[in-house]
Enzyme design. Structure first.
Site, PDB file in Angstrom:
ATOM      1  N   ALA A 192       0.770  -1.093  -0.121  1.00 13.86           N
ATOM      2  CA  ALA A 192       0.017  -0.052   0.071  1.00 13.86           C
ATOM      3  C   ALA A 192       0.863   1.302   0.051  1.00 13.86           C
ATOM      4  CB  ALA A 192      -0.876   0.063   1.269  1.00 13.86           C
ATOM      5  N   PRO A 194       2.540   4.318  -1.086  1.00 12.01           N
ATOM      6  CA  PRO A 194       2.666   5.389  -2.283  1.00 12.01           C
ATOM      7  C   PRO A 194       3.962   5.234  -3.042  1.00 12.01           C
ATOM      8  CG  PRO A 194       1.536   6.354  -0.612  1.00 12.01           C
ATOM      9  CD  PRO A 194       2.194   5.141  -0.100  1.00 12.01           C
ATOM     10  N   GLN A 333      -3.872   1.320  -1.669  1.00 11.35           N
ATOM     11  CA  GLN A 333      -2.578   2.255  -1.572  1.00 11.35           C
ATOM     12  C   GLN A 333      -3.152   3.254  -0.506  1.00 11.35           C
ATOM     13  OE1 GLN A 333      -0.643   6.158  -3.739  1.00 11.35           O
ATOM     14  NE2 GLN A 333      -2.003   4.672  -5.117  1.00 11.35           N
ATOM     15  N   GLU A 334      -2.288   3.734   0.280  1.00  9.39           N
ATOM     16  CA  GLU A 334      -2.549   4.515   1.639  1.00  9.39           C
ATOM     17  C   GLU A 334      -3.066   5.686   1.128  1.00  9.39           C
ATOM     18  OE1 GLU A 334       1.450   4.689   3.351  1.00  9.39           O
ATOM     19  OE2 GLU A 334       1.472   2.657   4.019  1.00  9.39           O
ATOM     20  N   THR A 335      -3.934   6.049   2.051  1.00  9.10           N
ATOM     21  CA  THR A 335      -4.512   7.543   2.011  1.00  9.10           C
ATOM     22  C   THR A 335      -4.379   8.454   3.391  1.00  9.10           C
ATOM     23  OG1 THR A 335      -6.860   7.211   2.615  1.00  9.10           O
ATOM     24  CG2 THR A 335      -6.100   6.523   0.363  1.00  9.10           C
TER      25      THR A 335
END
Length: 862
Positions: A192, A194, A333-335
């Protein structure tokens, strides 16, 4: 054997559980589903959201649904550059297929005639026009599955009362480029972070088509086979609703229309914006509320430009809807909150698609009213307009004129031959050489979009170009026809035969000459002919001075740049040369004249020193990270598709290792180029030794800042101002200063090789950047200069306009034995600017023979 059977039983149970979990996630309230119809997971062998599906597998799945169900039919509507089929799938009740042509005809006729309201409604769902925005494309398989397998009463009503078309992938070439990237770098477990390679494609990425164009800007321009197929199919069916699924930044949420009110197109009747969009917005909001998905509306994404997939239908009385989903750019993906997963993005897109179907049927009466009112309003506007038609034509460049007409006809714009000589707008147009577009026609809104240079705006921020006048992009001589007053004024228009078929240039066979052959460079295809002649082994010259010669038994004037192919002083025999020029003339659709004598009636003779031999161009273009893929792709496409000339694409990182000696021309489009001394020295030395460097926009800035030329940029006004604005106004104030894209006029020196083939010094150009060049100190080096009042159409901030006025558009600087040709703009914008393509092609073909005049006494001053 028992262990194997047990293993298969457990594996099957797990697969069933996984499939159930998938259906529960994507279709929590689906009701009964036909078990004979395989889910995408069952067909593909993996759950949706865990692998990026290749385009060929998507096509296979749709064709499998077609094989298994009488609700589905798949047809091929086109093919991409990379030979992938463009498919369109229809979903409707079996009884509707038996009368499908009647439904189509009724759908078309009810737009302007009463009746047929009971016939099924036609809508279309499309996705993945940007290849690296995959969730919409993946969701179309789930949409197709649901429409095929659902046994609910609601779905049956949809199919009875509608024909739902689904184009699963609008950009298959880009989709596969991205899918391969994502699958190739997928981790197990998913990564995850980015920064992981999975989430960061290498240049140019999968967004674009084969030639690195943005296909979502091409519906109006129709430069590529994808848009040509979409537009042809659209006019065959005229759906009332067209949906376009996209993705945006990872930390965004979900967007659906209505969009930014101040960016609605003022030509489109307001009912769409005031009624249809808000009503559908309520349907979308309800569906997203039920999911708990965050969303936004009304803040961005304009509807101005007619070339988006979500706006094209608006110009024909339909409703186009844009969906923008925050992207995982991979699988998770991280947010700023929790990681976003591919499956989550697919579910939002699926929900939006099914909600569109539901809302379209619920709002059918409003949609029917909208289209009828649209065409009625359009005709009312046309009758009230003082402009009753547009007359245009360029007999010296039939290739460009016919390309313009064929593009108008793609959009179902009515075009007629001119039936008598007309003088308008200070120009004279003759029968047999010009054409007329009447304004009082059904597609008047699109006529205005193609011809009007300035649309009234209520905003100064633009998501894209602020003008797109086709008549200016083709540099087409034209005039407005202002007829008398009254309802029947248009009957006075000089309308001849209507154009109903694509126009093609037909040229007379070439007469054999014992002396030389001539080709006029005013025609767009002169460069195609020139390269084909050189590739065939012919030696070709060009005239730096005009002359009048006797050809075909009569005197004819030939302008600057005329191509001359002498029969003698050739490596080819006269017979071989004749066969070559005959074949090239036919292939390029360009007239080749036979010269009877080298002694000109007027002007220079064929053996003059002002007739110079052209070298076959060998072009190298720098590409790669930091370089504008759009501008590079436009050159690649122009040379490939319209000239038939190869161009070497060298990655910027390999420049220092490359041997440049074989190349006549080095091309540097906009980009962030290295500022190290070895790179600058490499390019500078090559130019000094006789090379021709052609630069666009920030590429020109690089050449100036690295000291490759003495030409200069116009200084920025650095006067300090003690102004104060509110923080939330920053985007509006600063964004208004950006140059999104407007049309200006320049004064072109058409005696200069860069201006060869232009018959008028005033030329419209497209500007979408802030590179501003100072006019040269040499009076001969400013080839094109912006006029004092240069704006033709579009928005430009007053401070920018002040700086652009009287600045240089094209400079040619002599450096050692070579030269640098600096463009302030991009003459090849979106393959639509036929009118300025010639400037670049002149730089490519004639640049190496340009000698830059030196000023008298210049050496003493230095």
């Amino acid at each position: 054997m028992k262990k194997l059977l047990r293993f298969l039983w457990v594996a099957g149970l797990l697969l069933c559980q996984l499939t159930y979990a998938q259906q529960s996630y994507f279709f929590p309230n689906a009701g009964p589903l036909n078990p004979a119809i395989p889910t995408p997971e069952q067909f593909l062998g993996y759950p949706i959201g865990t692998h990026m599906t290749r385009y060929d597998k998507i096509v296979e799945y749709f064709r499998e649904l077609d094989r298994l169900s009488d609700r589905v039919s798949v047809e091929v509507i086109g093919q991409t550059y990379e030979h992938r089929p463009l498919i369109m799938a229809s979903f409707t009740a079996p009884t509707n297929y038996a009368r499908l042509e009647n439904i189509r005809q009724a759908n078309l006729s009810r737009a302007t005639q009463p009746g047929n309201d009971e016939m099924p409604l036609v809508i279309q769902i499309g996705a993945n026009v940007h290849g690296n925005e995959p969730s919409g494309g993946e969701s179309t398989m789930l949409t197709a599955y649901y429409l095929t397998a659902s046994e609910s009463e609601e779905t049956k009503k949809w199919l009875n009362d509608m024909v739902v078309f689904v184009e699963p992938i609008l950009n298959p070439d880009g989709r596969d480029r991205f899918a391969n990237w994502a699958n190739m770098h997928k981790g197990s477990p998913f990564v995850a972070d980015p920064l992981d390679r999975e989430h960061n494609e290498i240049w140019p990425g999968g967004r674009m088509n084969h030639y690195w164009f943005d296909p979502n800007r091409d519906w109006f321009l129709c430069a590529h086979p994808e848009a040509q197929a979409h537009v042809q199919w659209f006019h065959r069916w005229m759906p009332y609703v067209v949906v376009d699924h996209h993705e945006m930044g990872t930390n965004a949420t979900f967007y659906f229309d209505p969009g930014k009110a101040s960016s609605n197109n003022p030509l489109v009747p307001a009912y769409l914006y005031d009624t249809i969009y808000p009503t559908f917005g309520e349907h979308f909001a309800k569906a997203m509320n039920n999911l708990g998905s965050l969303y936004f509306t009304k803040e961005t994404f304009d509807k101005l430009y007619p070339g988006y997939g979500s706006s094209y239908t608006n110009f024909y009385g339909g409703a186009g809807f844009l969906f923008e989903q925050a992207s995982a750019r991979g699988f998770t993906q991280e947010t700023t909150t929790i990681p976003i997963t591919f499956a989550f993005t697919v579910r939002n897109q699926l929900t939006a698609a099914l909600t569109t179907i539901r809302a379209s049927l619920a709002e059918k009466n409003n949609l029917l009213r909208m289209r009828r009112d649209f065409f009625k309003t359009a005709l009312d506007q046309a009758r009230k307009s003082p402009v009753k038609g547009y007359v245009f034509g360029d007999p010296q460049d039939l290739t460009r004129a016919y390309s313009f007409i064929n593009l108008l006809r793609r959009h179902q714009i009515e075009v007629h031959e001119l039936d008598r000589e007309v003088t308008a707008g200070g120009k004279t147009f003759r029968k047999g050489e010009a054409y007329v577009v009447p304004t009082e026609q059904r597609n008047y809104i699109m006529v205005r979009s193609a011809f009007e240079k300035q649309i009234p705006y209520s905003d100064s921020l633009f998501y894209d170009a602020s003008t797109w006048s086709l008549v200016h992009s083709f540099n087409m001589p034209y005039a407005e026809l202002m007829a008398g007053t009254g309802r029947n004024a248009q009957t006075n228009l000089p309308l001849g035969k209507a154009i109903t078929q694509p126009l093609m240039v037909n040229v007379a066979p070439v007469s054999r000459s014992p002396y030389a052959y001539l080709v006029d460079v005013t025609d767009y295809n002169a460069y195609k002919a020139l390269y084909a002649l050189q590739s065939g082994g012919a030696i070709v010259k060009t005239a730096f001075k005009p002359f009048t010669a006797r050809t075909g038994g009569q005197e004819r004037a030939y302008g600057y740049g005329t191509l001359i192919v002498p029969v003698q002083q050739q490596l080819l025999s006269p017979d071989s040369l004749y066969r070559l020029v005959s074949a090239v003339g036919k292939q390029a659709g360009i007239a080749v004249q036979s010269l009877e004598s080298g002694y000109s009636v007027k002007g220079v003779d064929i053996g003059s020193n002002n007739v110079r031999t052209l070298r076959k161009p060998e072009a190298l273009m720098l590409v790669g990270p930091g370089v504008s893929a759009y501008e590079a792709g436009e050159i690649w496409h122009l040379l490939d598709q319209r000239v038939g000339m190869p161009v070497t694409k060298l990655d910027l990182s390999a420049l220092l290792r490359a041997n440049l000696n074989r190349y006549t021309t080095l091309i540097m489009v906009s980009g962030q180029y290295p500022t190290d001394k070895p790179t600058a020295d490499k390019v500078k030395n090559w130019v000094q030794n006789g090379g021709t460097l052609v630069t666009f926009k920030t590429g020109s800035e690089w050449a100036i800042k690295q000291g490759l030329t003495k030409e200069k940029l116009l200084p920025v006004d650095t006067t300090k101002r003690s102004l104060r604005y509110n923080y939330d106004e920053a985007t509006n104030w600063e964004g208004a200063k950006a140059q999104g894209g407007s049309i200006f006029t320049v004064d072109l020196d058409n005696t200069h090789p860069i201006g060869f083939g232009f018959t008028d010094r005033t030329v419209p150009v497209f500007r979408n950047g802030l590179t501003i060049l100072q006019p040269s100190q040499s009076p001969y080096n400013t080839v094109a200069q912006y006029k004092a009042s240069p704006l033709v159409g579009g928005y430009v901030h007053p401070t920018v306009l002040k700086r652009v006025a009287n600045s240089a558009a094209i400079l040619v600087s002599g450096e050692g034995a070579g030269r640098i040709i600096l463009f302030a703009d991009n003459p090849n914008f979106r393959a639509a600017w036929y009118g300025t393509n010639k400037l670049f092609l002149n730089a490519l073909f004639f640049g190496p023979v340009i000698t830059v005049p030196s000023l008298e006494g210049e050496e003493e001053k230095n």
